[in-house]
Design a protein around this motif. Structure first.
Motif, PDB file in Angstrom:
ATOM      1  N   LEU A   1      -3.698  -5.099  -5.265  1.00 63.05           N
ATOM      2  CA  LEU A   1      -3.508  -4.382  -6.524  1.00 63.05           C
ATOM      3  C   LEU A   1      -2.839  -3.056  -6.177  1.00 63.05           C
ATOM      4  CD1 LEU A   1      -4.268  -4.651  -9.537  1.00 63.05           C
ATOM      5  CD2 LEU A   1      -6.412  -3.475  -9.020  1.00 63.05           C
ATOM      6  N   TYR A   2      -1.709  -2.778  -6.827  1.00 58.18           N
ATOM      7  CA  TYR A   2      -0.982  -1.556  -6.481  1.00 58.18           C
ATOM      8  C   TYR A   2      -0.276  -1.017  -7.702  1.00 58.18           C
ATOM      9  CZ  TYR A   2       3.171  -4.491  -6.562  1.00 58.18           C
ATOM     10  OH  TYR A   2       4.168  -5.350  -6.967  1.00 58.18           O
ATOM     11  N   ASP A   3       0.140   0.228  -7.633  1.00 53.82           N
ATOM     12  CA  ASP A   3       0.837   0.832  -8.771  1.00 53.82           C
ATOM     13  C   ASP A   3       2.337   0.522  -8.654  1.00 53.82           C
ATOM     14  OD1 ASP A   3       0.107   3.234 -10.922  1.00 53.82           O
ATOM     15  OD2 ASP A   3       2.237   3.131 -10.326  1.00 53.82           O
ATOM     16  N   PRO A   4       2.974   0.071  -9.753  1.00 47.17           N
ATOM     17  CA  PRO A   4       4.389  -0.327  -9.653  1.00 47.17           C
ATOM     18  C   PRO A   4       5.319   0.842  -9.360  1.00 47.17           C
ATOM     19  CG  PRO A   4       3.609  -0.463 -11.908  1.00 47.17           C
ATOM     20  CD  PRO A   4       2.417  -0.165 -11.080  1.00 47.17           C
ATOM     21  N   SER A   5       4.805   2.092  -9.435  1.00 49.55           N
ATOM     22  CA  SER A   5       5.671   3.214  -9.065  1.00 49.55           C
ATOM     23  C   SER A   5       6.006   3.138  -7.578  1.00 49.55           C
ATOM     24  CB  SER A   5       4.988   4.550  -9.385  1.00 49.55           C
ATOM     25  OG  SER A   5       3.825   4.674  -8.606  1.00 49.55           O
ATOM     26  N   THR A   6       5.247   2.317  -6.855  1.00 46.08           N
ATOM     27  CA  THR A   6       5.555   2.065  -5.445  1.00 46.08           C
ATOM     28  C   THR A   6       6.183   0.679  -5.357  1.00 46.08           C
ATOM     29  OG1 THR A   6       3.605   3.286  -4.770  1.00 46.08           O
ATOM     30  CG2 THR A   6       4.519   1.796  -3.153  1.00 46.08           C
ATOM     31  N   PRO A   7       7.518   0.609  -5.331  1.00 43.82           N
ATOM     32  CA  PRO A   7       8.123  -0.726  -5.290  1.00 43.82           C
ATOM     33  C   PRO A   7       7.812  -1.438  -3.973  1.00 43.82           C
ATOM     34  CG  PRO A   7       9.780   1.011  -5.081  1.00 43.82           C
ATOM     35  CD  PRO A   7       8.471   1.692  -5.266  1.00 43.82           C
ATOM     36  N   VAL A   8       7.656  -2.738  -4.072  1.00 45.03           N
ATOM     37  CA  VAL A   8       7.380  -3.506  -2.856  1.00 45.03           C
ATOM     38  C   VAL A   8       8.705  -3.809  -2.165  1.00 45.03           C
ATOM     39  CG1 VAL A   8       6.381  -5.648  -1.959  1.00 45.03           C
ATOM     40  CG2 VAL A   8       5.342  -4.496  -3.919  1.00 45.03           C
ATOM     41  N   GLU A   9       8.909  -3.157  -1.047  1.00 44.14           N
ATOM     42  CA  GLU A   9      10.186  -3.346  -0.355  1.00 44.14           C
ATOM     43  C   GLU A   9      10.010  -4.149   0.918  1.00 44.14           C
ATOM     44  OE1 GLU A   9      11.406   0.702  -0.036  1.00 44.14           O
ATOM     45  OE2 GLU A   9      12.240   0.739  -2.062  1.00 44.14           O
ATOM     46  N   PHE A  10       9.056  -5.052   0.879  1.00 44.44           N
ATOM     47  CA  PHE A  10       8.848  -5.923   2.040  1.00 44.44           C
ATOM     48  C   PHE A  10       8.467  -7.298   1.498  1.00 44.44           C
ATOM     49  CE2 PHE A  10       4.991  -3.596   1.023  1.00 44.44           C
ATOM     50  CZ  PHE A  10       4.025  -4.588   0.938  1.00 44.44           C
ATOM     51  N   ALA A  11       8.619  -8.289   2.340  1.00 43.39           N
ATOM     52  CA  ALA A  11       8.268  -9.633   1.886  1.00 43.39           C
ATOM     53  C   ALA A  11       6.747  -9.708   1.765  1.00 43.39           C
ATOM     54  CB  ALA A  11       8.762 -10.654   2.910  1.00 43.39           C
ATOM     55  N   PRO A  12       6.244  -9.995   0.560  1.00 43.42           N
ATOM     56  CA  PRO A  12       4.783 -10.061   0.416  1.00 43.42           C
ATOM     57  C   PRO A  12       4.209 -11.140   1.333  1.00 43.42           C
ATOM     58  CG  PRO A  12       5.906 -10.316  -1.701  1.00 43.42           C
ATOM     59  CD  PRO A  12       6.959 -10.356  -0.645  1.00 43.42           C
ATOM     60  N   PRO A  13       3.045 -10.898   1.867  1.00 43.21           N
ATOM     61  CA  PRO A  13       2.452 -11.900   2.756  1.00 43.21           C
ATOM     62  C   PRO A  13       2.233 -13.216   2.022  1.00 43.21           C
ATOM     63  CG  PRO A  13       0.915 -10.073   2.307  1.00 43.21           C
ATOM     64  CD  PRO A  13       2.217  -9.717   1.666  1.00 43.21           C
ATOM     65  N   SER A  14       2.442 -14.330   2.723  1.00 48.29           N
ATOM     66  CA  SER A  14       2.367 -15.609   2.010  1.00 48.29           C
ATOM     67  C   SER A  14       0.923 -15.906   1.619  1.00 48.29           C
ATOM     68  CB  SER A  14       2.931 -16.738   2.879  1.00 48.29           C
ATOM     69  OG  SER A  14       2.013 -17.066   3.859  1.00 48.29           O
ATOM     70  N   GLY A  15       0.802 -16.512   0.443  1.00 43.41           N
ATOM     71  CA  GLY A  15      -0.525 -16.884  -0.060  1.00 43.41           C
ATOM     72  C   GLY A  15      -1.312 -15.709  -0.603  1.00 43.41           C
ATOM     73  N   VAL A  16      -0.648 -14.545  -0.751  1.00 38.99           N
ATOM     74  CA  VAL A  16      -1.350 -13.372  -1.263  1.00 38.99           C
ATOM     75  C   VAL A  16      -0.753 -13.006  -2.619  1.00 38.99           C
ATOM     76  CG1 VAL A  16      -1.741 -10.897  -0.906  1.00 38.99           C
ATOM     77  CG2 VAL A  16      -1.987 -12.472   1.008  1.00 38.99           C
ATOM     78  N   ARG A  17      -1.641 -12.772  -3.585  1.00 39.22           N
ATOM     79  CA  ARG A  17      -1.174 -12.436  -4.937  1.00 39.22           C
ATOM     80  C   ARG A  17      -0.916 -10.932  -5.011  1.00 39.22           C
ATOM     81  NH1 ARG A  17      -4.224 -12.683 -10.393  1.00 39.22           N
ATOM     82  NH2 ARG A  17      -6.060 -12.320  -9.111  1.00 39.22           N
ATOM     83  N   MET A  18       0.308 -10.565  -5.383  1.00 41.62           N
ATOM     84  CA  MET A  18       0.640  -9.141  -5.503  1.00 41.62           C
ATOM     85  C   MET A  18       0.549  -8.769  -6.986  1.00 41.62           C
ATOM     86  SD  MET A  18       1.462  -8.161  -2.379  1.00 41.62           S
ATOM     87  CE  MET A  18       2.292  -6.609  -2.620  1.00 41.62           C
ATOM     88  N   VAL A  19      -0.353  -7.886  -7.355  1.00 38.43           N
ATOM     89  CA  VAL A  19      -0.548  -7.545  -8.764  1.00 38.43           C
ATOM     90  C   VAL A  19      -0.224  -6.071  -9.010  1.00 38.43           C
ATOM     91  CG1 VAL A  19      -2.202  -7.485 -10.676  1.00 38.43           C
ATOM     92  CG2 VAL A  19      -2.397  -9.255  -8.908  1.00 38.43           C
ATOM     93  N   PRO A  20       0.931  -5.802  -9.648  1.00 39.61           N
ATOM     94  CA  PRO A  20       1.215  -4.403  -9.971  1.00 39.61           C
ATOM     95  C   PRO A  20       0.418  -3.982 -11.202  1.00 39.61           C
ATOM     96  CG  PRO A  20       3.017  -5.819 -10.692  1.00 39.61           C
ATOM     97  CD  PRO A  20       1.986  -6.725 -10.092  1.00 39.61           C
ATOM     98  N   PHE A  21      -0.150  -2.806 -11.155  1.00 39.75           N
ATOM     99  CA  PHE A  21      -0.860  -2.309 -12.332  1.00 39.75           C
ATOM    100  C   PHE A  21      -0.562  -0.812 -12.494  1.00 39.75           C
ATOM    101  CE2 PHE A  21      -4.434  -0.199 -14.372  1.00 39.75           C
ATOM    102  CZ  PHE A  21      -4.408  -0.864 -15.597  1.00 39.75           C
TER     103      PHE A  21
END
Ligand SMILES: Cc1ncc(C[n+]2csc(CCOP(=O)(O)OP(=O)(O)O)c2C)c(N)n1
Length: 464
Positions: free
Chosen positions: A375-395
């Motif tokens: 769970l992370y704030d979308p003001s921090t863009p994800v600039e890396f390949a998310p780990p496989s099998g992990v749900r990335m939830v911007p809030f």
């Protein structure tokens, strides 16, 4: 081999096949060992004794003493002895330390243990040199004494003065008994024998901290034969380190009360719901990590979750990790909740990661276990390949907190989102009670945070 000194093993069988002692001729360690071994055997304390060995020439105490033995890292015998005597208060705990070990790297451990009046006997072997490593200057090296690191003699203007540990500890209120003795001749050994026994009696009777410094010859590193070293000990060392008793409260010291159990999470939070955890094997364990900048409320968010889990009847641990930085630096904490007792409070592979800033997102996202959630704030863009099998939830926690007029409550916004996304197996009523508790000293903030919590829940439910 030594048939007479009970308290020792009959043969000193070492790993390398050696069967005799590890000490040089004329060294004081062997004599001091014998005095201690005899004392614990004569007093019938062998089965109750835990001996904490140092690093240094006496590192192999566990080959000699026929009692419980623990080897401590360099300088840490007093800290290890503290832990043992606190957790096993009926034991007779002995820390044995050299003057390099206790006087240099371990000084603060020993000093603070003495200041707390911990329940162990500390034997401090002063041979005025680091012997095992080949004769470097120790804190106790005397003015003018030549060592490998002071080849022209210890210069007090450059190297400071010899550290008089008994005199330093005698300034403290807590110690029960402090004495300096010597093992350089028979008369002195008899006095040392008394001091050793007294220090161990203090432990037998649970009367607190006892410290015995022993002046001990080191013929090898002093480059003298054993007879000359004994004379040197009597004639030269005693001038700097006068023998004698520096504290004796053994007669009137009260046996110490058993210590209270260590701080609980409830003590730490200041509330304590008083709810006992319930064993529920089906719950398993859940590991969470909260991370961000110091000052963002990362640690408090973890505490609220931990307190809420406790209220919900779960076993729980909260484990903070402070970066070396001040406010604004990295901070994180781990929370483990379980249906049975928590084995370890560390979380290497979290089920849920709350990353409140970019560095922590980048640092911890890859550690989340497969099937887990970030769970992370979308003001921090994800600039890396998310780990496989992990749900990335911007809030948008920052935005939600701001829109409620409480921009500091980003952590509470994340709490609401965690609840809405079903990432916390804790009823909302426990979360809210824990949240209110965390603001017990600032009641005006309770309502504001509850508002943020609700707004975040609604935002997250709308987003799902
Ligand atoms: C962390 C660490 N630093 C340094 C050492 C190296 N070292 C081993 S023994 C010793 C000094 C021992 O001197 P002392 O405590 O006076 O005991 P002695 O050998 O004289 O009996 C040192 C510095 C170590 N083992 N571990």
């Amino acid at each position: 081999m030594n048939k007479e000194a009970t308290g020792f093993y009959q043969t000193f069988d070492r790993k390398d096949g050696g069967r005799t002692t590890t000490y040089c001729a004329g060294c004081g360690h062997g004599i001091i060992h014998k005095l201690i071994a005899e004392a614990i055997a004569d007093m019938g304390l062998q089965d109750r004794t835990v001996f904490v060995s140092p690093v240094g020439c006496a590192a192999f105490c566990y080959y000699y003493f026929d009692c419980g033995n623990v080897a401590a890292p360099h300088g840490r015998a007093s800290a290890v002895a503290t832990g043992i005597s606190r957790s096993l208060p009926d034991k007779v705990v002995i820390a044995y330390q050299g003057d390099g070990d206790l006087g240099a790297i371990g000084f603060n451990n020993a000093f603070q243990a003495a200041n707390r009046g911990e329940g162990f006997a500390c034997f401090f072997i002063n041979n005025s040199i680091y012997a095992m490593t080949g004769g470097q200057m120790a804190p106790t090296t005397m003015a003018g004494q030549k060592t490998t690191t002071t080849p022209y003699g210890r210069d007090v203007t450059r190297d400071g003065y010899p550290l008089k540990v008994c005199e330093v500890l005698a300034q403290l209120d807590a110690p029960t008994y402090i004495e300096r003795v010597s093992v350089a001749d028979t008369k002195r050994i008899m006095q040392a024998r008394k001091a050793v026994r007294k220090a161990i009696e203090v432990q037998r009777d649970g009367k607190g901290f006892a410290f015995v410094e022993v002046l001990s010859p080191c013929p090898t590193n002093w480059h003298m034969d054993p007879v000359r070293s004994a004379e040197h000990c009597n004639e030269v060392m005693e001038k700097t380190f006068p023998l004698g008793c520096y504290r004796d409260r053994t007669a009137d010291a009260e046996p110490r009360r058993p210590r209270e159990a260590t701080t609980t999470l409830a003590d730490l939070i200041g509330s304590g719901s008083g709810i006992e955890p319930v064993v529920d094997e089906s719950f398993g364990t859940k590991g969470m990590k909260f991370s961000g900048f110091g000052g963002q409320g990362v640690l408090s968010l973890g505490l609220v979750v931990a307190e809420a889990a406790g209220r919900a009847g779960r076993f729980v641990s909260w484990f903070p990790s402070y970066g070396p930085e001040q406010r604004g630096g990295a901070a994180s904490c781990s929370v483990v909740m379980g249906g049975t007792e928590i084995g370890s409070p560390t979380v290497d592979a979290p089920d849920v990661l709350v990353a409140m800033n970019r560095p922590s997102l980048e640092r911890f996202a890859s550690t989340v276990r497969e099937g887990g959630t970030v769970l992370y704030d979308p003001s921090t863009p994800v600039e890396f390949a998310p780990p496989s099998g992990v749900r990335m939830v911007p809030f948008p926690a920052i935005e939600v907190a701001k829109s409620c007029g409480v921009p500091k409550a980003v952590n509470t916004a994340f709490l609401g989102a965690l609840s809405a996304y079903g990432l916390l197996p804790i009823p909302d009523e426990d979360l809210l009670a824990a949240l209110a508790d965390s603001f017990a000293s600032k009641p005006h903030l309770v309502e504001k945070n509850v508002k943020v919590f609700e707004a975040a829940r609604q935002a997250a439910l709308g987003q799902r």
